[in-house]
Scaffold this motif. Structure first.
Motif, PDB file in Angstrom:
ATOM      1  N   GLY A 232       0.751  -1.256   0.032  1.00  0.00           N
ATOM      2  CA  GLY A 232      -0.039   0.071   0.078  1.00  0.00           C
ATOM      3  C   GLY A 232       0.954   1.090   0.174  1.00  0.00           C
ATOM      4  N   GLY A 233       1.968   1.190  -0.186  1.00  0.00           N
ATOM      5  CA  GLY A 233       3.077   2.343   0.025  1.00  0.00           C
ATOM      6  C   GLY A 233       3.699   2.218   1.164  1.00  0.00           C
ATOM      7  N   GLN A 234       3.335   1.593   2.182  1.00  0.00           N
ATOM      8  CA  GLN A 234       3.815   1.148   3.488  1.00  0.00           C
ATOM      9  C   GLN A 234       3.861   2.568   4.349  1.00  0.00           C
ATOM     10  N   VAL A 235       4.745   3.595   3.721  1.00  0.00           N
ATOM     11  CA  VAL A 235       4.535   4.814   4.350  1.00  0.00           C
ATOM     12  C   VAL A 235       4.234   5.610   3.479  1.00  0.00           C
ATOM     13  N   TRP A 240      -2.626  12.293   1.017  1.00  0.00           N
ATOM     14  CA  TRP A 240      -1.847  12.139  -0.347  1.00  0.00           C
ATOM     15  C   TRP A 240      -1.962  10.768  -0.704  1.00  0.00           C
ATOM     16  N   GLY A 241      -1.318  10.019   0.027  1.00  0.00           N
ATOM     17  CA  GLY A 241      -1.110   8.404  -0.378  1.00  0.00           C
ATOM     18  C   GLY A 241      -0.037   8.010  -0.449  1.00  0.00           C
ATOM     19  N   ALA A 242       0.137   6.927  -1.195  1.00  0.00           N
ATOM     20  CA  ALA A 242       1.397   6.465  -1.243  1.00  0.00           C
ATOM     21  C   ALA A 242       2.486   7.282  -2.270  1.00  0.00           C
ATOM     22  N   LEU A 243       3.867   6.999  -1.876  1.00  0.00           N
ATOM     23  CA  LEU A 243       4.818   7.730  -2.754  1.00  0.00           C
ATOM     24  C   LEU A 243       5.246   6.852  -3.830  1.00  0.00           C
ATOM     25  N   THR A 244       5.461   5.282  -3.566  1.00  0.00           N
ATOM     26  CA  THR A 244       5.890   4.370  -4.348  1.00  0.00           C
ATOM     27  C   THR A 244       5.014   3.189  -4.325  1.00  0.00           C
ATOM     28  N   THR A 245       5.180   2.331  -5.391  1.00  0.00           N
ATOM     29  CA  THR A 245       4.627   1.164  -5.488  1.00  0.00           C
ATOM     30  C   THR A 245       5.516   0.186  -5.676  1.00  0.00           C
ATOM     31  N   ASN A 246       7.022   0.295  -5.783  1.00  0.00           N
ATOM     32  CA  ASN A 246       8.012  -0.525  -6.013  1.00  0.00           C
ATOM     33  C   ASN A 246       7.682  -1.381  -7.159  1.00  0.00           C
ATOM     34  N   PRO A 251       1.053   4.898  -8.003  1.00  0.00           N
ATOM     35  CA  PRO A 251       1.015   5.025  -6.421  1.00  0.00           C
ATOM     36  C   PRO A 251      -0.488   5.282  -6.224  1.00  0.00           C
ATOM     37  N   ALA A 252      -1.445   5.750  -7.179  1.00  0.00           N
ATOM     38  CA  ALA A 252      -2.855   6.018  -6.519  1.00  0.00           C
ATOM     39  C   ALA A 252      -3.400   4.469  -6.570  1.00  0.00           C
ATOM     40  N   GLN A 253      -2.847   3.490  -7.165  1.00  0.00           N
ATOM     41  CA  GLN A 253      -3.579   2.326  -7.280  1.00  0.00           C
ATOM     42  C   GLN A 253      -2.761   1.261  -6.184  1.00  0.00           C
ATOM     43  N   ALA A 254      -1.979   2.020  -5.422  1.00  0.00           N
ATOM     44  CA  ALA A 254      -1.072   1.269  -4.447  1.00  0.00           C
ATOM     45  C   ALA A 254      -1.922   0.126  -3.672  1.00  0.00           C
TER      46      ALA A 254
END
Length: 308
Positions: A232-235, A240-246, A251-254
């Motif tokens: 879910g982005g974890q942090v 705003w939401g997630a900064l990354t999905t790796n 990120p909006a769909q994390a």
């Protein structure tokens, strides 16, 4: 003044890490969503999506949360991988799953079903993807085949590069899955093509939601796909939401349920924020650990789920 500001900023950062480690990382949730993918007249079905447990043997609270999930009484279970952090967590994991293993279910493996996590710079996830080709040979190997054997010992089926079919309450459901795209082990050609004749609903399962896998599933008219990996982005940033999905998912769909569009096709996508995280990064912020109970219903998208 500047020194005092920096000191306060450092204290605030430490407080956030402590909160994320000792409070939020243990604030387990059950997310509930409804997805209209069943054909007309079909009964509602409850699907429990579990992902990214990353279990270490000492994590009693995480084991207890997983053990309580059988009480949700799902009709199906979908596990999208990254089950254990260390080899000695295998038996505690299977014990925690308990009665869930008697419910029809499927699983697809992620990278931490093959090798254990190791210490790394968490900021590296923001700088670049950690994707690589093949299993991390330089890491502790996990008992993958023992894990697979334990998960299929009762009612679950392995869809890591396979298809599997269940009939649940009169609804014939076909799953197709891939191996971990984050390790470039995915080969969608193994499961590509239309569902088998007589299928009422086709579902996709993969660990890491990379576009190449999701695009292929959407092109095959799969109405709903399941994935994990992102935490879910974890942090996250509140508001705003997630900064990354790796991975290459936006990120909006994390996490959660969304529509995934590919060319002239689209499908529902559910990404689990996961139950755990690496033992070397045991914190979460604005992104509590979770599983999801999806209620599948007949609805406007039902015509896309009728193949037979």
């Amino acid at each position: 003044m500047a020194g005092r500001f920096v000191g306060r900023l450092a204290l605030a950062g430490l407080a956030c890490v402590a909160y994320g480690t000792f409070v939020e990382a243990r604030s387990f949730r059950v997310r509930r969503v409804t997805v209209p993918v069943l054909p007309a007249g079909a009964p509602r079905l409850r699907v429990l999506h579990v992902s990214d447990i990353h279990l270490a043997a000492y994590q009693k609270d995480r084991r207890e949360f997983v053990a309580a999930l059988a009480g949700l009484e799902p009709d199906l279970v979908v596990n999208t991988g990254d089950n254990i952090a260390h080899a000695n967590a295998l038996v505690p994991l299977l014990e925690a799953f308990g009665r869930l293993l008697d419910v029809p279910g499927v699983f697809a493996f992620g990278s931490n079903d093959y090798t254990a996590s190791r210490l790394s710079n968490p900021l590296g996830y923001l700088a670049s993807s950690t994707s690589r080709h093949g299993v991390h040979e330089d890491r502790e190997l996990l008992p993958t085949e023992d894990l697979r054997a334990g998960l299929v010992s009762r009612a679950w089926r392995d869809v890591t590069g396979h298809r599997a079919t269940f009939e649940v309450r009169g609804v014939r459901i076909e799953f197709r899955g891939t191996d971990d795209a984050h390790l470039h082990r995915d080969d969608y050609s193994l499961v590509a093509g239309p569902p088998a004749e007589g299928t009422d609903l086709a579902l996709g399962v993969t660990h890491a939601p990379y576009a190449r896998v999701l695009d292929a599933m959407a092109a095959d008219r799969i109405p709903l796909a399941f994935a994990g990996h992102t935490h879910g982005g974890q942090v996250c940033v509140p508001g705003w939401g997630a900064l990354t999905t790796n991975c290459d998912l936006p990120p909006a769909q994390a996490k959660g349920l969304s529509r995934y569009a590919a060319a002239d096709h689209s499908m529902w996508l559910h990404v689990s924020a996961g139950v755990g995280s690496s033992p070397f990064a045991p914190y979460r912020f604005a992104c509590p650990p979770e599983v999801t109970l999806l209620t599948l219903t007949p609805g406007r998208m039902a015509e896309a789920a009728q193949f037979g």
